[in-house]
Design an enzyme around this catalytic site. Structure first.
Site, PDB file in Angstrom:
ATOM      1  N   CYS A  32      -1.648  18.803  98.166  1.00 15.80           N
ATOM      2  CA  CYS A  32      -1.259  20.177  97.787  1.00 15.80           C
ATOM      3  C   CYS A  32      -2.260  21.223  98.266  1.00 15.80           C
ATOM      4  O   CYS A  32      -1.942  22.410  98.303  1.00 15.80           O
ATOM      5  CB  CYS A  32      -1.083  20.273  96.279  1.00 15.80           C
ATOM      6  SG  CYS A  32       0.145  19.139  95.649  1.00 15.80           S
ATOM      7  N   HIS A  75      -1.488  27.587  94.317  1.00 16.20           N
ATOM      8  CA  HIS A  75      -0.563  26.476  94.527  1.00 16.20           C
ATOM      9  C   HIS A  75       0.371  26.417  93.325  1.00 16.20           C
ATOM     10  O   HIS A  75      -0.063  26.514  92.173  1.00 16.20           O
ATOM     11  CB  HIS A  75      -1.347  25.175  94.674  1.00 16.20           C
ATOM     12  CG  HIS A  75      -0.486  23.966  94.556  1.00 16.20           C
ATOM     13  ND1 HIS A  75       0.652  23.809  95.306  1.00 16.20           N
ATOM     14  CD2 HIS A  75      -0.568  22.862  93.758  1.00 16.20           C
ATOM     15  CE1 HIS A  75       1.227  22.660  94.974  1.00 16.20           C
ATOM     16  NE2 HIS A  75       0.511  22.076  94.046  1.00 16.20           N
ATOM     17  N   ASN A 117       7.249  22.114  92.662  1.00 16.13           N
ATOM     18  CA  ASN A 117       5.997  21.902  93.393  1.00 16.13           C
ATOM     19  C   ASN A 117       6.326  21.356  94.787  1.00 16.13           C
ATOM     20  O   ASN A 117       6.798  20.234  94.914  1.00 16.13           O
ATOM     21  CB  ASN A 117       5.137  20.905  92.592  1.00 16.13           C
ATOM     22  CG  ASN A 117       3.815  20.600  93.264  1.00 16.13           C
ATOM     23  OD1 ASN A 117       3.605  20.915  94.443  1.00 16.13           O
ATOM     24  ND2 ASN A 117       2.920  19.976  92.525  1.00 16.13           N
TER      25      ASN A 117
HETATM   26  O1  UT7 Z   1       0.310  19.591  92.729  1.00 17.61           O
HETATM   27  C1  UT7 Z   1      -0.886  19.276  92.049  1.00 17.61           C
HETATM   28  C2  UT7 Z   1      -0.695  18.122  91.216  1.00 17.61           C
HETATM   29  N1  UT7 Z   1       0.203  18.212  90.092  1.00 17.61           N
HETATM   30  C3  UT7 Z   1      -0.018  18.935  89.001  1.00 17.61           C
HETATM   31  O2  UT7 Z   1      -0.827  19.829  88.982  1.00 17.61           O
HETATM   32  C4  UT7 Z   1       0.735  18.567  87.749  1.00 17.61           C
HETATM   33  C5  UT7 Z   1      -0.177  18.577  86.560  1.00 17.61           C
HETATM   34  N2  UT7 Z   1       0.414  18.134  85.283  1.00 17.61           N
HETATM   35  C6  UT7 Z   1       1.451  18.767  84.686  1.00 17.61           C
HETATM   36  O3  UT7 Z   1       2.005  19.714  85.211  1.00 17.61           O
HETATM   37  C7  UT7 Z   1       1.865  18.309  83.299  1.00 17.61           C
HETATM   38  O4  UT7 Z   1       0.902  17.415  82.800  1.00 17.61           O
HETATM   39  C8  UT7 Z   1       3.263  17.643  83.240  1.00 17.61           C
HETATM   40  C9  UT7 Z   1       4.339  18.692  83.464  1.00 17.61           C
HETATM   41  C10 UT7 Z   1       3.340  16.555  84.297  1.00 17.61           C
HETATM   42  C11 UT7 Z   1       3.480  17.024  81.860  1.00 17.61           C
HETATM   43  O5  UT7 Z   1       3.312  17.987  80.833  1.00 17.61           O
HETATM   44  P1  UT7 Z   1       2.488  17.621  79.524  1.00 17.61           P
HETATM   45  O6  UT7 Z   1       2.558  18.769  78.620  1.00 17.61           O
HETATM   46  O7  UT7 Z   1       1.113  17.170  79.973  1.00 17.61           O
HETATM   47  O8  UT7 Z   1       3.334  16.449  78.917  1.00 17.61           O
HETATM   48  P2  UT7 Z   1       2.863  14.971  78.575  1.00 17.61           P
HETATM   49  O9  UT7 Z   1       2.617  14.206  79.817  1.00 17.61           O
HETATM   50  O10 UT7 Z   1       1.775  15.028  77.565  1.00 17.61           O
HETATM   51  O11 UT7 Z   1       4.143  14.414  77.873  1.00 17.61           O
HETATM   52  C12 UT7 Z   1       4.572  14.876  76.579  1.00 17.61           C
HETATM   53  C13 UT7 Z   1       5.769  14.063  76.145  1.00 17.61           C
HETATM   54  C14 UT7 Z   1       5.559  12.559  76.287  1.00 17.61           C
HETATM   55  O12 UT7 Z   1       6.210  11.947  75.201  1.00 17.61           O
HETATM   56  P3  UT7 Z   1       5.365  11.413  73.940  1.00 17.61           P
HETATM   57  O13 UT7 Z   1       4.384  10.427  74.513  1.00 17.61           O
HETATM   58  O14 UT7 Z   1       4.706  12.634  73.380  1.00 17.61           O
HETATM   59  O15 UT7 Z   1       6.411  10.829  73.063  1.00 17.61           O
HETATM   60  C15 UT7 Z   1       6.289  12.221  77.565  1.00 17.61           C
HETATM   61  O16 UT7 Z   1       6.764  10.896  77.588  1.00 17.61           O
HETATM   62  O17 UT7 Z   1       6.888  14.384  76.989  1.00 17.61           O
HETATM   63  C16 UT7 Z   1       7.436  13.184  77.536  1.00 17.61           C
HETATM   64  N3  UT7 Z   1       7.968  13.478  78.843  1.00 17.61           N
HETATM   65  C17 UT7 Z   1       9.190  13.991  79.055  1.00 17.61           C
HETATM   66  N4  UT7 Z   1      10.171  14.305  78.208  1.00 17.61           N
HETATM   67  C18 UT7 Z   1      11.307  14.817  78.722  1.00 17.61           C
HETATM   68  C19 UT7 Z   1       7.332  13.354  80.060  1.00 17.61           C
HETATM   69  N5  UT7 Z   1       8.150  13.763  81.035  1.00 17.61           N
HETATM   70  C20 UT7 Z   1       9.312  14.162  80.437  1.00 17.61           C
HETATM   71  C21 UT7 Z   1      10.511  14.700  80.920  1.00 17.61           C
HETATM   72  N6  UT7 Z   1      11.474  15.002  80.033  1.00 17.61           N
HETATM   73  N7  UT7 Z   1      10.724  14.924  82.222  1.00 17.61           N
END
Ligand code: UT7
Length: 337
Positions: A118, A259, A289
């Site tokens: 990225c 980005h 992204n």
């Molecule tokens: O390009 C450079 C690299 N990429 C990035 O910069 C991305 C960086 N990370 C992020 O943008 C975020 O961490 C995400 C969008 C990937 C995730 O957001 P988050 O607030 O960190 O969510 P999380 O991973 O803590 O997940 C929260 C909950 C989990 O459930 P439990 O364990 O709390 O029951 C996940 O399993 O949300 C669940 N979950 C989803 N639920 C519905 C994860 N993905 C999804 C989904 N739909 N697509």
């Protein structure tokens, strides 16, 4: 021309995004997710998906053709081509060589890819700028082109909702005016954290086998939470460091072009820099992204909508797999036609 006299500016931008839109509603029928979750956690509503015959070299060539037209230049004017991509058309030759042929660029010019995920566009911008300052190249094409849909695991809801395809191109030109164009930049990397965002299969360490494909080794994997944490810290620091290097303050920056990974990352960086989010243009809602393509897509949109004007100070900042990061501070320059 001696190198000490030359500066480099973005003369024109061009973009290309695939026609096909994949909405959050459609994704909700593919994996256990919802429009509401995706929007609130990432800011994304839809993303573009390239067709089978629409590869980074094709999308990049379209974006480059538009940039050349806007610059009032032809393919014969281009002295250097750098493509930033983490999804090259093929392992080799480079996407740049394929794009050179598609666009019909001259054969006496260097064409190569930069692999910095990225952060690729910011890396390529710095490599091109440093090569051009030597005086050997008058006009360069720097392109970010990605087909992330080809490496995403469409059964993994934690990643598949985030990424999209597209390309953006910049025509760079040298000038003797030291007060315009790219004023300063910095790049960094931390390979110790490479496993936070990677794809382990398909390279020479793990060539494709029926077993590796079955095990899903050819897909992108990410520890989203950790990447998020690093992204906010490193993007904020990179902005501060490049501003300090150039003797500028964040108040002087008209537009931050980050980005486009997650709207919450943009909000956190803006807040830490004490800058209003209205100075952080975003197209995440429509493209998700797009890795190396995200900055030129966002920059072109901000310019096309009349936000970025001649003389504006613009700060580009990126973060991605590697881990890698980079920032470029530039004074926007639109030479009279
Ligand atoms: O390009 C450079 C690299 N990429 C990035 O910069 C991305 C960086 N990370 C992020 O943008 C975020 O961490 C995400 C969008 C990937 C995730 O957001 P988050 O607030 O960190 O969510 P999380 O991973 O803590 O997940 C929260 C909950 C989990 O459930 P439990 O364990 O709390 O029951 C996940 O399993 O949300 C669940 N979950 C989803 N639920 C519905 C994860 N993905 C999804 C989904 N739909 N697509």
């Amino acid at each position: 021309m001696s190198s000490a006299e030359l500066s480099v500016f973005i003369q024109a931008l061009g973009v290309h995004t695939p026609e096909r839109k994949l909405t959050n509603a459609e994704l909700s029928s593919m994996v256990e997710t919802s429009d509401e979750w995706i929007k609130t956690r990432s800011g994304i509503s839809e993303r573009r998906i390239a067709g089978p015959d629409e590869n980074p070299s094709d999308m990049g060539a379209q974006a480059a053709a538009q940039a050349l037209k806007r610059a009032g230049l032809t393919t014969a004017d281009i002295d250097l081509l750098i493509v930033a991509t983490m999804t090259p058309d093929v392992p080799f030759p480079s996407t740049a060589c394929l794009l050179q042929a598609k666009l019909g660029l001259r054969r006496d010019i260097p064409c190569f890819d930069v692999s910095a995920a990225c952060s690729g566009f910011v890396y390529a911008l710095q490599v091109a700028t440093d090569m051009m300052r030597s005086g050997s190249y008058r006009h360069a094409l720097v392109i970010g082109a990605e087909k992330l849909s080809s490496v995403v695991d469409w059964s993994d809801r934690t990643t598949c909702v985030l990424f999209g395809d597209g390309a953006g191109a910049a025509v760079l030109t040298t000038t003797t005016d030291k007060h315009v164009g790219i004023l300063g930049n910095l790049l960094g990397a931390d390979g110790n954290n490479s496993e936070l965002l990677h794809c382990v299969g398909g390279g020479s360490a793990a060539p494709a086998t029926p077993e590796s494909i079955k095990a899903g080794q050819h897909h992108l994997r990410m520890n989203g939470k950790e990447v998020f944490r690093h992204a906010v810290r490193v993007m904020t620091e990179s902005c501060e460091r490049v501003l300090a290097k150039c003797g500028m303050k964040s108040e002087q920056v008209a537009w931050f072009i980050p980005h486009q990974a997650n709207i919450r990352i943009l909000e956190a960086v803006a807040s830490q820099l004490n800058v209003g989010l209205d100075r952080f243009p975003s197209n995440l809602d429509r493209y998700g992204n797009t890795s190396a393509a995200s900055i030129p897509l966002a920059l072109e949109e901000a310019w096309r909508e009349g936000k970025i004007k001649h003389g504006d100070l613009v700060l580009i900042v990126a973060f991605g797999a590697g881990l890698t990061w980079g920032a470029t501070l530039l004074r926007w320059h639109e030479p009279p036609r």
